[in-house]
Design a protein around this motif. Structure first.
Motif, PDB file in Angstrom:
ATOM      1  N   LYS A 506     -14.201   0.476  19.860  1.00 41.91           N
ATOM      2  CA  LYS A 506     -15.149   0.186  18.782  1.00 41.91           C
ATOM      3  C   LYS A 506     -14.503   0.608  17.468  1.00 41.91           C
ATOM      4  CE  LYS A 506     -19.146  -0.871  16.926  1.00 41.91           C
ATOM      5  NZ  LYS A 506     -19.635  -2.267  16.878  1.00 41.91           N
ATOM      6  N   THR A 507     -14.061  -0.351  16.689  1.00 42.15           N
ATOM      7  CA  THR A 507     -13.342  -0.020  15.462  1.00 42.15           C
ATOM      8  C   THR A 507     -14.293   0.489  14.389  1.00 42.15           C
ATOM      9  OG1 THR A 507     -13.497  -2.292  14.667  1.00 42.15           O
ATOM     10  CG2 THR A 507     -11.538  -1.706  15.924  1.00 42.15           C
ATOM     11  N   TYR A 508     -13.785   1.350  13.533  1.00 39.61           N
ATOM     12  CA  TYR A 508     -14.530   1.897  12.402  1.00 39.61           C
ATOM     13  C   TYR A 508     -13.525   2.294  11.332  1.00 39.61           C
ATOM     14  CZ  TYR A 508     -13.096   6.297  14.600  1.00 39.61           C
ATOM     15  OH  TYR A 508     -12.355   7.313  15.154  1.00 39.61           O
ATOM     16  N   HIS A 509     -14.008   2.454  10.125  1.00 39.06           N
ATOM     17  CA  HIS A 509     -13.134   2.846   9.015  1.00 39.06           C
ATOM     18  C   HIS A 509     -12.835   4.335   9.137  1.00 39.06           C
ATOM     19  CE1 HIS A 509     -11.446   3.296   5.028  1.00 39.06           C
ATOM     20  NE2 HIS A 509     -11.523   1.987   4.840  1.00 39.06           N
ATOM     21  N   GLU A 510     -11.569   4.651   9.369  1.00 38.65           N
ATOM     22  CA  GLU A 510     -11.188   6.043   9.625  1.00 38.65           C
ATOM     23  C   GLU A 510     -11.101   6.844   8.321  1.00 38.65           C
ATOM     24  OE1 GLU A 510      -8.597   5.424  13.677  1.00 38.65           O
ATOM     25  OE2 GLU A 510      -7.570   5.189  11.778  1.00 38.65           O
ATOM     26  N   PRO A 511     -11.184   8.177   8.395  1.00 40.14           N
ATOM     27  CA  PRO A 511     -11.144   8.994   7.184  1.00 40.14           C
ATOM     28  C   PRO A 511      -9.823   8.840   6.427  1.00 40.14           C
ATOM     29  CG  PRO A 511     -11.984  10.256   9.037  1.00 40.14           C
ATOM     30  CD  PRO A 511     -11.465   8.974   9.603  1.00 40.14           C
ATOM     31  N   TYR A 512      -9.895   9.095   5.134  1.00 45.85           N
ATOM     32  CA  TYR A 512      -8.711   9.074   4.279  1.00 45.85           C
ATOM     33  C   TYR A 512      -8.342  10.510   3.927  1.00 45.85           C
ATOM     34  CZ  TYR A 512      -5.720   8.514   0.209  1.00 45.85           C
ATOM     35  OH  TYR A 512      -4.678   8.600  -0.683  1.00 45.85           O
ATOM     36  N   LEU A 513      -7.090  10.882   4.193  1.00 46.38           N
ATOM     37  CA  LEU A 513      -6.558  12.197   3.870  1.00 46.38           C
ATOM     38  C   LEU A 513      -5.314  12.007   3.007  1.00 46.38           C
ATOM     39  CD1 LEU A 513      -6.604  13.751   7.477  1.00 46.38           C
ATOM     40  CD2 LEU A 513      -8.450  13.812   5.786  1.00 46.38           C
ATOM     41  N   SER A 514      -5.101  12.897   2.061  1.00 50.19           N
ATOM     42  CA  SER A 514      -3.857  12.854   1.282  1.00 50.19           C
ATOM     43  C   SER A 514      -3.520  14.255   0.784  1.00 50.19           C
ATOM     44  CB  SER A 514      -3.967  11.889   0.098  1.00 50.19           C
ATOM     45  OG  SER A 514      -4.770  12.449  -0.932  1.00 50.19           O
ATOM     46  N   PHE A 515      -2.251  14.421   0.412  1.00 48.99           N
ATOM     47  CA  PHE A 515      -1.749  15.701  -0.102  1.00 48.99           C
ATOM     48  C   PHE A 515      -0.793  15.391  -1.245  1.00 48.99           C
ATOM     49  CE2 PHE A 515       1.456  19.009  -0.327  1.00 48.99           C
ATOM     50  CZ  PHE A 515       0.703  20.167  -0.284  1.00 48.99           C
ATOM     51  N   THR A 516      -0.873  16.218  -2.315  1.00 48.28           N
ATOM     52  CA  THR A 516      -0.006  15.966  -3.462  1.00 48.28           C
ATOM     53  C   THR A 516       0.128  17.206  -4.337  1.00 48.28           C
ATOM     54  OG1 THR A 516       0.406  14.460  -5.316  1.00 48.28           O
ATOM     55  CG2 THR A 516      -1.876  15.143  -4.970  1.00 48.28           C
ATOM     56  N   ASP A 517       1.130  17.151  -5.211  1.00 40.36           N
ATOM     57  CA  ASP A 517       1.267  18.068  -6.358  1.00 40.36           C
ATOM     58  C   ASP A 517       1.254  19.545  -5.944  1.00 40.36           C
ATOM     59  OD1 ASP A 517       1.695  18.559  -9.006  1.00 40.36           O
ATOM     60  OD2 ASP A 517      -0.415  18.570  -9.553  1.00 40.36           O
ATOM     61  N   ALA A 518       2.225  19.944  -5.110  1.00 37.11           N
ATOM     62  CA  ALA A 518       2.333  21.342  -4.663  1.00 37.11           C
ATOM     63  C   ALA A 518       3.307  22.103  -5.558  1.00 37.11           C
ATOM     64  CB  ALA A 518       2.790  21.395  -3.210  1.00 37.11           C
ATOM     65  N   LYS A 519       2.938  23.321  -5.912  1.00 37.78           N
ATOM     66  CA  LYS A 519       3.788  24.155  -6.758  1.00 37.78           C
ATOM     67  C   LYS A 519       3.769  25.595  -6.242  1.00 37.78           C
ATOM     68  CE  LYS A 519       2.545  21.577 -10.985  1.00 37.78           C
ATOM     69  NZ  LYS A 519       1.345  20.892 -10.527  1.00 37.78           N
ATOM     70  N   ILE A 520       4.895  26.283  -6.390  1.00 39.81           N
ATOM     71  CA  ILE A 520       4.978  27.713  -6.089  1.00 39.81           C
ATOM     72  C   ILE A 520       5.579  28.411  -7.306  1.00 39.81           C
ATOM     73  CG2 ILE A 520       5.966  29.507  -4.613  1.00 39.81           C
ATOM     74  CD1 ILE A 520       6.063  27.507  -2.335  1.00 39.81           C
ATOM     75  N   TRP A 521       4.917  29.472  -7.748  1.00 41.28           N
ATOM     76  CA  TRP A 521       5.413  30.304  -8.839  1.00 41.28           C
ATOM     77  C   TRP A 521       5.888  31.650  -8.282  1.00 41.28           C
ATOM     78  CZ3 TRP A 521       1.381  26.989  -9.295  1.00 41.28           C
ATOM     79  CH2 TRP A 521       1.323  26.165 -10.425  1.00 41.28           C
ATOM     80  N   ASN A 522       6.928  32.181  -8.882  1.00 38.78           N
ATOM     81  CA  ASN A 522       7.362  33.553  -8.614  1.00 38.78           C
ATOM     82  C   ASN A 522       6.720  34.458  -9.663  1.00 38.78           C
ATOM     83  OD1 ASN A 522       8.720  35.912  -8.029  1.00 38.78           O
ATOM     84  ND2 ASN A 522      10.611  35.297  -9.043  1.00 38.78           N
TER      85      ASN A 522
END
Length: 606
Positions: A506-522
């Motif tokens: 039974k097809t259905y519209h699956e969830p949308y996930l995304s990841f972006t713009d990662a930064k690490i500061w010292n």
């Protein structure tokens, strides 16, 4: 506009209506004339919609505007075989470049266009010419030219800014992408470009006396900046140094140019919402792609980590989760942030823990996997419970005995067998049912602090701080949980529900996930908060570039997005499609003793 090859616009002077100019070469110089053609009315239009079970009609998701295609009839007028083959070779040399860089687009200008606008693309079809008769060397064919960017561009305009607020006349009837050039004459802690409610802000927003002789050390240098404009910095596959919580690596990621998400199962038909999560190894486990970012080399004890991610549901019973794992120099899990769906349409929740695994973790707020640390009903609806009914019919083989005379003879036949199941749908929604936002985690000594902000995915402006707080670790907790942040991993997983295991599926519209713009500061010496004054991020002689088309900021030619405020929207011009209108823009600091400001843009026509 895509990457292009510049051509001196003077080559278009005095073009005749039967000419085209491609990559700076006039068709008359090659040896052919252009016949009568019709300019395309619009680019390729693709309607995007989703079928929703039980809905009358479908859910319209908008129209995608693709490439624009010209069909250009040409005539080669030659007097003899030598003349024909000379022109034939000229055409091949001018229109075909087997050594061009991937993605290279070339400008074409049509002689009958009063504006002499440049369209950027490439030839996709060049059929063999056909002679018009047996006794002539005149031949005809039709070329196909496809513009990846369907707009036409006029020559670049240069504008020098002299006032803090300036009204600028803008040519064209399509969206224009200004590039702001800032030449720094005095050290400054920030710069802002503003258009109405939209802006780009770089650096601090505090006042600072640029003539102060006291040098302010930047105690929070950025040591990792991952805009996710490609996946070059990531390694995919099953993690070897830590375990995904009740899940495993499967399926594939895809890059969108500014984020990473789960790839489509059917790339030719992405509108069906089915994504490449792979297959589950064990029923009741999560499966999907995982990637680990390349670690940094100089790991320090005090740090700040910030990223943005997306979790949107379309079908309430669907189950997906996105997890971000914070890793130490050995690649071990030391903390985790996750948004996870729950079964039967219950509201999704978010959790944040610090520790090597779920059994030895400290939940910064909340007390475990099933008690998210944020009010998960914030902004949501406790909908009326529903029942989802699945039905199917399957042809099955049945054995029976039939009496023939005195004997019972074994017979077989095929019958249709009906199957039906009723499923719960709590039909609840909350803040994480459709969430795009940022998470900031900061550790300085024994103090761990965090902030979660919901962001408007349209203009990228902050909407609401959902949660912020801090935790001062005891000596025992500090010894147990302290670590230096080296890198991070991302997992996007799906858990199969009854609809996925149904026959047929039974097809259905699956969830949308995304990841972006990662930064690490010292963070050094407690960070910039102890300085009392903001840091000058731009020094004398620096050049700052704000590119509103690519939505990036550069200092001296190098990426500078890590100093750009999260709510920056990179405002463009002519978004109201008014031809030859005006736009009011402002700048801080204003042009003068501190900076010189110039703007370049190309008028565009659709």
């Amino acid at each position: 506009m895509a990457d292009t090859q510049d051509v001196d616009p003077r080559v278009y002077d005095n073009m005749k209506p039967w000419e085209i100019c491609y990559a700076g070469i006039n068709s008359s110089d090659i040896g052919f004339v252009v016949g009568h053609y019709s300019k395309p009315l619009a680019p390729q239009l693709t309607r995007s919609a989703v079928d929703i079970p039980g809905r009358f009609g479908d859910l319209y998701l908008g129209t995608n505007y693709g490439a624009k295609t010209w069909t250009i009839p040409i005539t080669i007028i030659a007097t003899d075989p030598d003349d024909y083959y000379r022109i034939h070779e000229n055409i091949s040399n001018a229109l075909i470049d087997p050594f061009e860089d991937p993605g290279q687009l070339y400008p074409i200008v049509f002689g009958d266009d009063p504006k002499k606008a440049e369209y950027y693309g490439h030839f996709t079809e060049m059929p063999d010419p056909a002679f018009v008769s047996e006794n002539t060397w005149t031949a005809q064919t039709t070329l196909t030219f496809v513009c990846a960017d369907p707009r036409g561009y006029l020559p670049e305009k240069d504008i020098k800014i002299t006032d803090p607020v300036t009204s600028i006349p803008v040519e064209g009837n399509s969206e224009a992408f200004p590039i702001i050039h800032v030449d720094v004459k005095k050290p400054i802690p920030h710069f802002a470009y503003v258009k109405g409610d939209e802006y780009v802000a770089v650096g601090n927003d505090k006042d600072f006396d640029a003539d102060d002789p006291n040098y302010i050390q930047n105690n929070e240098p950025i040591i990792l900046n991952e805009p996710c404009d490609s996946m070059a910095g990531f390694t995919g596959g099953e993690p070897t140094t830590f375990s995904i919580v009740n899940g495993h690596n499967a399926g594939h990621f895809r890059g969108t140019g500014n984020a990473m998400t789960v790839d489509f199962q059917d790339k030719a038909n992405p509108g069906n919402g089915r994504r490449d999560w792979g297959k589950p190894q064990v029923e009741g486990s999560w499966h999907g792609p995982a990637m680990v970012h390349t670690p940094i080399t100089n790991v320090t004890k005090d740090w700040q980590f910030e990223f943005r991610f997306h979790h949107t549901k379309y079908y309430n019973r669907a189950m997906a989760k996105i997890e971000v794992y914070l890793l130490d120099s050995d690649g071990k899990r030391r903390a985790r942030v996750a948004i996870k769906d729950k079964k039967s349409g219950v509201t999704p929740g978010m959790t944040f823990d610090i520790g090597p695994d779920n059994n030895n973790a400290h939940y910064v707020i909340g007390s475990g996997e099933n008690k998210p640390w944020l009010d998960w009903k914030d902004g949501g609806v406790n909908g009326k419970n529903k029942t989802v009914t699945l039905t199917s019919k399957k042809k099955v083989k049945v054995t029976y005995y039939k009496k023939e005379g005195r004997k019972k003879v074994k017979k077989t036949k095929y019958v249709w067998k009906a199957k039906k199941v009723e499923l719960e749908n709590d039909n609840n929604t909350g803040v994480f049912s459709d969430f795009f936002g940022s998470v900031r985690i900061r550790k300085v000594g024994k103090l761990l602090s965090w902030k979660v902000t919901k962001i408007n995915s349209g203009d990228m402006s902050p909407e609401k701080v959902l949660c912020k707080g801090s935790w001062t670790m005891s000596d025992a907790d500090y010894k147990k949980f302290d670590f230096g942040l080296s890198t991070f991993a991302v997992f996007m997983g799906k858990m199969d529900i009854t609809e996925d295991r149904w026959d047929p599926v039974k097809t259905y519209h699956e969830p949308y996930l995304s990841f972006t713009d990662a930064k690490i500061w010292n963070i050094v010496n407690g960070g910039n908060e102890n300085n009392g004054k903001p840091t000058n991020i731009l020094q004398v002689g620096d050049e700052l570039i704000i590119d509103t088309e690519r939505k990036h900021t550069y200092r001296n030619g190098m990426p500078f997005d890590y100093e750009t405020a999260m709510g920056s929207t990179y405002p463009t011009w002519n978004t109201d499609k008014r031809e030859n209108g005006t736009v009011a823009v402002g700048f801080d600091p204003a042009p003068g003793d501190s900076v010189d400001i110039g703007i370049t843009y190309r008028p565009a026509y659709q």
